[in-house]
Design a protein around this motif. Structure first.
Motif, mmCIF file in Angstrom:
data_model
loop_
_atom_site.group_PDB
_atom_site.id
_atom_site.type_symbol
_atom_site.label_atom_id
_atom_site.label_comp_id
_atom_site.label_asym_id
_atom_site.label_seq_id
_atom_site.Cartn_x
_atom_site.Cartn_y
_atom_site.Cartn_z
ATOM 1 N N SER A 77 49.461 41.733 41.289
ATOM 2 C CA SER A 77 50.036 41.790 42.636
ATOM 3 C C SER A 77 51.463 42.323 42.637
ATOM 4 O O SER A 77 52.008 42.655 43.688
ATOM 5 N N LYS A 93 52.588 48.590 41.108
ATOM 6 C CA LYS A 93 52.168 49.827 41.758
ATOM 7 C C LYS A 93 52.147 50.918 40.690
ATOM 8 O O LYS A 93 52.867 50.827 39.696
ATOM 9 N N LYS A 151 44.871 56.935 49.225
ATOM 10 C CA LYS A 151 44.730 55.577 49.771
ATOM 11 C C LYS A 151 43.313 55.345 50.294
ATOM 12 O O LYS A 151 42.723 54.276 50.069
ATOM 13 N N LYS A 172 40.655 52.660 48.746
ATOM 14 C CA LYS A 172 40.049 51.622 49.596
ATOM 15 C C LYS A 172 38.531 51.654 49.492
ATOM 16 O O LYS A 172 37.888 50.605 49.403
ATOM 17 N N GLY A 193 37.482 49.833 46.464
ATOM 18 C CA GLY A 193 37.932 48.456 46.323
ATOM 19 C C GLY A 193 39.125 48.282 45.406
ATOM 20 O O GLY A 193 39.303 47.225 44.796
ATOM 21 N N SER A 217 42.786 47.507 44.687
ATOM 22 C CA SER A 217 43.836 46.770 45.387
ATOM 23 C C SER A 217 45.239 47.126 44.896
ATOM 24 O O SER A 217 46.221 46.936 45.618
#
Length: 319
Positions: free
Chosen positions: A29, A32, A119, A123, A126, A128
């Motif tokens: 999390s 990037k 992007k 998506k 899947g 993240s």
């Protein structure tokens, strides 16, 4: 770990493996990724972005694990028919993969930016962990060989890296503009990890985008590079030839030379332990550990160890 801000610079299969390692770690999390777009090229009228797609397919668990690129459970009916029609089909594009390229090309023709297309594709699969691009402009690596200039895909796929490398250029780089997202991410990172990717044509192409290397040099981030070399050889790809063509040694010193204006640390494999002393002499922190990533567990273990080592060293430097 949401307060931590990690950036991974990634290209090729080594970059995708490092990305998977972070994505499966406790630091997912916080991460990037900035990916390489200079391997991009056009085939059969379609725009193909191999490194970005390898990142997306890997992180989305759609990658063909055996070959390290392309989609799993792939078929090649379209390519077979194109070959029957007399078309060059040395660039292997499967039927599922072609859907990606048709989608990308269609949106590109509508004026949608490469970042936005990435992007949308991420998506769909899947993914993240955000994937950023260094530029939305077209930049293409070209390789000069004794036979003349080749696109990177011609050199890498069609010629199987057999030709000698005389020179390398990034076509379109002078007019490329960095994406604000990439610059902002580099500026605000606590930790920047350079994946075990080709330092010349994967990471080098990212750094060549105007203002990107300067952003790395000005960043307050702790910057650590994982060497793509093990015992003076690359796990995959032509990094050794590229280093030689750039006048750099095919060892940790050569990797250091590519990044020396901003690097604080390097990760090298156990078999290269004797090179640690020289690197430390340049002021680097050095992590010596197995770097070959064969399994998902290998990827997560290595990247977790890299982050923990970097955070520890950063804390010591700040003390």
């Amino acid at each position: 770990m949401t307060s931590l801000n990690i950036t991974l610079l990634a290209g090729g299969v080594g970059g995708a493996k490092a990305a998977e390692g972070l994505a499966k770690s406790q630091y997912a999390s916080s991460t990037k990724i900035i990916g390489n777009i200079a391997d991009d090229d056009e085939f059969h009228g379609l725009w193909v972005s191999p490194d970005i797609d390898t990142l997306i397919y890997s992180l989305g668990d759609q990658i063909d694990r055996q070959q390290g690129w392309g989609r799993k459970n792939e078929t090649h009916q379209v390519l077979t028919e194109l070959k029957a029609l007399g078309q060059d089909t040395w660039m292997t594009l499967g039927d599922l993969d072609l859907a990606t390229h048709i989608y990308r090309t269609n949106l590109k023709h509508q004026g949608v930016s490469a970042s936005e297309i990435t992007k949308c594709l991420a998506k769909r699969h899947g993914v993240s962990v955000p994937i950023l691009l260094p530029t939305n402009d077209v930049v293409q690596t070209r390789v000069k060989t004794p036979q003349g200039w080749l696109s990177f895909q011609e050199f890498f796929v069609r010629e199987h890296c057999q030709s000698d490398v005389l020179d390398i250029e990034y076509q379109g780089i002078a007019n490329a503009k960095p994406t604000p997202e990439a610059l902002e991410k580099i500026a605000n990172s606590d930790l920047i990890i350079i994946a075990p990717s080709n330092p010349i044509v994967s990471i080098g192409a990212i750094l060549a985008v105007p203002d990107i290397q300067q952003a790395m040099e000005k960043s307050g981030a702790y910057i650590i590079a994982i060497s793509p070399l093990i015992g003076g050889k690359t796990v995959k790809g032509p990094a050794d030839k590229m280093l030689e063509s750039a006048g750099k040694s095919i060892d940790s010193k050569g990797i250091y030379d590519c990044y020396n204006t901003f690097l604080q640390a390097m990760v090298i494999d156990d078999v290269d332990q004797q090179e640690a002393t020289w690197l430390q002499g340049q002021g680097l922190d050095v992590l010596v550990t197995p770097t070959l990533m064969k399994t998902p567990e290998d990827k997560t273990a290595l990247l977790t160890k890299v982050v923990e080592f970097a955070l520890s060293c950063k804390k010591q430097r700040a003390a």
